[in-house]
Design a protein around this motif. Structure first.
Motif, PDB file in Angstrom:
ATOM      1  N   GLY A  57      25.516  -4.928   8.199  1.00 17.78           N
ATOM      2  CA  GLY A  57      24.964  -3.552   8.723  1.00 17.78           C
ATOM      3  C   GLY A  57      24.084  -3.684   9.777  1.00 17.78           C
ATOM      4  N   PHE A  58      23.138  -4.628  10.015  1.00 15.77           N
ATOM      5  CA  PHE A  58      22.307  -4.978  11.010  1.00 15.77           C
ATOM      6  C   PHE A  58      23.176  -5.029  12.312  1.00 15.77           C
ATOM      7  N   MET A  59      24.398  -6.080  12.142  1.00 13.54           N
ATOM      8  CA  MET A  59      25.052  -6.221  13.228  1.00 13.54           C
ATOM      9  C   MET A  59      25.655  -5.086  13.774  1.00 13.54           C
ATOM     10  N   ALA A  60      26.228  -4.215  12.765  1.00 10.26           N
ATOM     11  CA  ALA A  60      26.998  -2.971  13.072  1.00 10.26           C
ATOM     12  C   ALA A  60      26.116  -2.099  13.732  1.00 10.26           C
ATOM     13  N   ASN A  61      24.979  -2.114  13.486  1.00 10.45           N
ATOM     14  CA  ASN A  61      23.938  -1.201  14.368  1.00 10.45           C
ATOM     15  C   ASN A  61      23.528  -1.648  15.761  1.00 10.45           C
ATOM     16  N   ILE A  62      23.210  -3.161  15.685  1.00 11.51           N
ATOM     17  CA  ILE A  62      22.650  -3.659  16.875  1.00 11.51           C
ATOM     18  C   ILE A  62      23.844  -3.690  18.065  1.00 11.51           C
ATOM     19  N   VAL A  63      25.030  -3.924  17.730  1.00 10.52           N
ATOM     20  CA  VAL A  63      26.112  -4.150  18.769  1.00 10.52           C
ATOM     21  C   VAL A  63      26.347  -2.683  19.764  1.00 10.52           C
ATOM     22  N   PRO A  64      26.507  -1.716  19.072  1.00  9.77           N
ATOM     23  CA  PRO A  64      26.730  -0.393  19.688  1.00  9.77           C
ATOM     24  C   PRO A  64      25.561  -0.186  20.365  1.00  9.77           C
ATOM     25  N   VAL A  65      24.253  -0.069  19.715  1.00 10.71           N
ATOM     26  CA  VAL A  65      22.865   0.302  20.038  1.00 10.71           C
ATOM     27  C   VAL A  65      22.671  -0.587  21.362  1.00 10.71           C
TER      28      VAL A  65
ATOM     29  N   SER B 155       0.688  -1.323  -0.023  1.00  5.60           N
ATOM     30  CA  SER B 155       0.261   0.108  -0.065  1.00  5.60           C
ATOM     31  C   SER B 155       0.767   1.298   0.061  1.00  5.60           C
ATOM     32  N   GLY B 156       0.721   2.094  -0.842  1.00  6.16           N
ATOM     33  CA  GLY B 156       1.501   3.349  -1.049  1.00  6.16           C
ATOM     34  C   GLY B 156       2.990   3.125  -0.940  1.00  6.16           C
ATOM     35  N   GLN B 157       3.614   3.760  -0.084  1.00  9.86           N
ATOM     36  CA  GLN B 157       5.010   3.941  -0.115  1.00  9.86           C
ATOM     37  C   GLN B 157       5.625   3.374   1.250  1.00  9.86           C
ATOM     38  N   VAL B 158       4.693   2.436   1.653  1.00 13.25           N
ATOM     39  CA  VAL B 158       5.146   1.682   3.129  1.00 13.25           C
ATOM     40  C   VAL B 158       6.479   1.032   2.816  1.00 13.25           C
ATOM     41  N   ALA B 159       6.648   0.252   1.716  1.00 14.06           N
ATOM     42  CA  ALA B 159       7.845  -0.306   1.451  1.00 14.06           C
ATOM     43  C   ALA B 159       9.100   0.520   1.626  1.00 14.06           C
ATOM     44  N   GLN B 160       9.015   1.489   0.708  1.00 11.97           N
ATOM     45  CA  GLN B 160       9.869   2.658   0.565  1.00 11.97           C
ATOM     46  C   GLN B 160      10.279   3.231   2.024  1.00 11.97           C
ATOM     47  N   ARG B 161       9.391   3.460   2.642  1.00 11.64           N
ATOM     48  CA  ARG B 161       9.446   3.995   3.993  1.00 11.64           C
ATOM     49  C   ARG B 161      10.222   2.928   4.909  1.00 11.64           C
ATOM     50  N   ALA B 162       9.927   1.648   4.989  1.00 12.88           N
ATOM     51  CA  ALA B 162      10.508   0.827   5.776  1.00 12.88           C
ATOM     52  C   ALA B 162      12.167   0.516   5.261  1.00 12.88           C
ATOM     53  N   ILE B 163      12.135   0.670   4.048  1.00 12.65           N
ATOM     54  CA  ILE B 163      13.774   0.298   3.603  1.00 12.65           C
ATOM     55  C   ILE B 163      14.717   1.643   4.024  1.00 12.65           C
ATOM     56  N   ALA B 164      14.067   2.949   3.897  1.00 14.88           N
ATOM     57  CA  ALA B 164      14.616   4.210   4.340  1.00 14.88           C
ATOM     58  C   ALA B 164      14.965   4.119   5.748  1.00 14.88           C
ATOM     59  N   ILE B 165      14.098   3.746   6.580  1.00 14.35           N
ATOM     60  CA  ILE B 165      14.048   3.535   8.010  1.00 14.35           C
ATOM     61  C   ILE B 165      15.546   2.668   8.281  1.00 14.35           C
ATOM     62  N   ALA B 166      15.263   1.445   7.713  1.00 12.52           N
ATOM     63  CA  ALA B 166      16.447   0.621   7.938  1.00 12.52           C
ATOM     64  C   ALA B 166      17.847   1.006   7.365  1.00 12.52           C
ATOM     65  N   GLU B 167      17.804   1.815   6.220  1.00 17.86           N
ATOM     66  CA  GLU B 167      19.154   2.093   5.739  1.00 17.86           C
ATOM     67  C   GLU B 167      19.433   3.489   6.597  1.00 17.86           C
ATOM     68  N   ALA B 168      18.870   4.219   7.088  1.00 17.39           N
ATOM     69  CA  ALA B 168      19.310   5.211   8.099  1.00 17.39           C
ATOM     70  C   ALA B 168      20.124   4.724   9.325  1.00 17.39           C
ATOM     71  N   LYS B 169      19.490   3.641   9.728  1.00 11.00           N
ATOM     72  CA  LYS B 169      20.068   2.788  10.981  1.00 11.00           C
ATOM     73  C   LYS B 169      21.411   2.168  10.797  1.00 11.00           C
ATOM     74  N   THR B 170      21.538   1.558   9.604  1.00 15.47           N
ATOM     75  CA  THR B 170      22.585   0.875   9.359  1.00 15.47           C
ATOM     76  C   THR B 170      23.641   1.839   8.970  1.00 15.47           C
ATOM     77  N   GLU B 171      23.527   3.083   8.702  1.00 18.58           N
ATOM     78  CA  GLU B 171      24.577   3.799   8.180  1.00 18.58           C
ATOM     79  C   GLU B 171      25.045   4.512   9.275  1.00 18.58           C
ATOM     80  N   LEU B 172      24.568   4.406  10.614  1.00 18.08           N
ATOM     81  CA  LEU B 172      25.080   5.246  11.661  1.00 18.08           C
ATOM     82  C   LEU B 172      26.621   4.521  11.747  1.00 18.08           C
ATOM     83  N   SER B 173      27.375   5.666  12.285  1.00 16.02           N
ATOM     84  CA  SER B 173      28.857   5.143  12.882  1.00 16.02           C
ATOM     85  C   SER B 173      28.607   4.536  14.149  1.00 16.02           C
ATOM     86  N   PHE B 174      29.540   3.758  14.566  1.00 14.54           N
ATOM     87  CA  PHE B 174      29.615   3.042  16.046  1.00 14.54           C
ATOM     88  C   PHE B 174      29.255   3.936  17.012  1.00 14.54           C
ATOM     89  N   GLY B 175      29.967   5.336  16.974  1.00 10.95           N
ATOM     90  CA  GLY B 175      29.949   6.129  18.110  1.00 10.95           C
ATOM     91  C   GLY B 175      28.510   6.721  18.046  1.00 10.95           C
TER      92      GLY B 175
END
Length: 277
Positions: A242-250, A146-166
């Motif tokens: 990228g998932f692990m690179a986010n989950i560990v520091p978070v 429906s609509g742009q739900v998939a794009q929104r979900a992917i954008a959220i995930a991408e933004a999280k995996t792009e964070l630096s460790f710090g």
């Protein structure tokens, strides 16, 4: 977590901070009595409940940014995401981030430290499995079509995996500082309305601020990964690494935020010197 209410003095509508600190320390004794099977089921439920809030935040904000802007979209996302902690607190579940408060019980001498370690491992894994399973359910629900739900979900995930460790570590600290304050206030509240309000404001604040919650990310990022496999939604930026690179520091940040800035702080203020031997 969840808090077990105790009778309050006549006319007292909420517990004082000192009474709340004592109540949270007493609640920690449940890990001595609770069976492993019960802990596993309660941790799975917490994973489901946080995922309910996360998917709702994705769904209701998938098309709001062009209309109300990014700031109010964050506010709306935080408002609906708070459903997750409301379900955990009112219905009962074992949430890893909230269980940072168990350290208060150990500092007060009510439970041994190894019981905290055991609980954290079981609950974290249970939350992970629950979040993954819910992500799988949402993927196969096809509601993302429906609509742009998939794009929104992917954008959220991408933004999280792009964070630096710090950055992920600090955002994790700030997040669970607020989550554990929400648990603290919900414990102080003597009725369901008070507990819901206590959950709402801090959780809305952490989401709107852009802080990072490990269990929520166990839903957000796998959902993005599943959707990014579909034709037309491919994303080279989303990987399990990228998932692990986010989950560990978070996760580390969540532990620091809950243990140091809430559990340890309020133990020092109200319970230090009254250790149970």
């Amino acid at each position: 977590m969840p808090p077990t209410p105790t009778p309050s003095p006549t006319g007292q509508r909420f517990l004082t901070p000192a009474q709340t600190a004592e109540q949270i320390a007493a609640n920690g004794e449940r890990v001595l009595r609770q069976s492993m099977s019960r802990t596993i089921v309660l941790s799975l439920l917490a994973g489901f409940y946080i995922a309910f809030g996360a998917q709702l935040a994705t769904m209701v904000t998938h098309d709001t940014i062009p209309i109300i802007g990014d700031g109010l979209t964050r506010f709306v996302a935080g408002s609906v995401f708070s459903l997750g902690l409301m379900l955990v607190v009112v219905c009962g579940a074992e949430l890893f981030t909230g269980n940072s408060m168990l350290t208060k019980a150990a500092l007060h001498g009510r439970i041994p430290w190894h019981k905290i370690a055991q609980n954290w491992v079981v609950v974290l894994l249970g939350n992970l499995v629950g979040s993954f399973f819910f992500a799988w359910l949402m993927f196969h629900s096809q509601l993302w079509e429906s609509g742009q739900v998939a794009q929104r979900a992917i954008a959220i995930a991408e933004a999280k995996t792009e964070l630096s460790f710090g950055a992920a570590l600090i955002r994790g600290i700030l997040c669970n500082w607020l989550v554990c304050l929400a648990v603290f206030m919900a414990t102080a509240a003597r009725d369901v309305t008070g507990k819901i309000l206590a959950c709402y404001v801090p959780i809305m604040a952490f989401v709107a601020s852009g802080f990072e919650h490990s269990i929520a990310n166990m839903y957000f990022i796998p959902t993005g990964l599943l959707l990014a496999r579909l034709p037309g939604f491919e994303s080279a930026d989303l990987t399990w690494g990228g998932f692990m690179a986010n989950i560990v520091p978070v996760t580390l940040g969540n532990i620091i935020g809950g243990v140091v800035f809430v559990a340890l702080a309020y133990w020092f203020i109200y319970l230090r010197g009254s250790r149970i031997h």
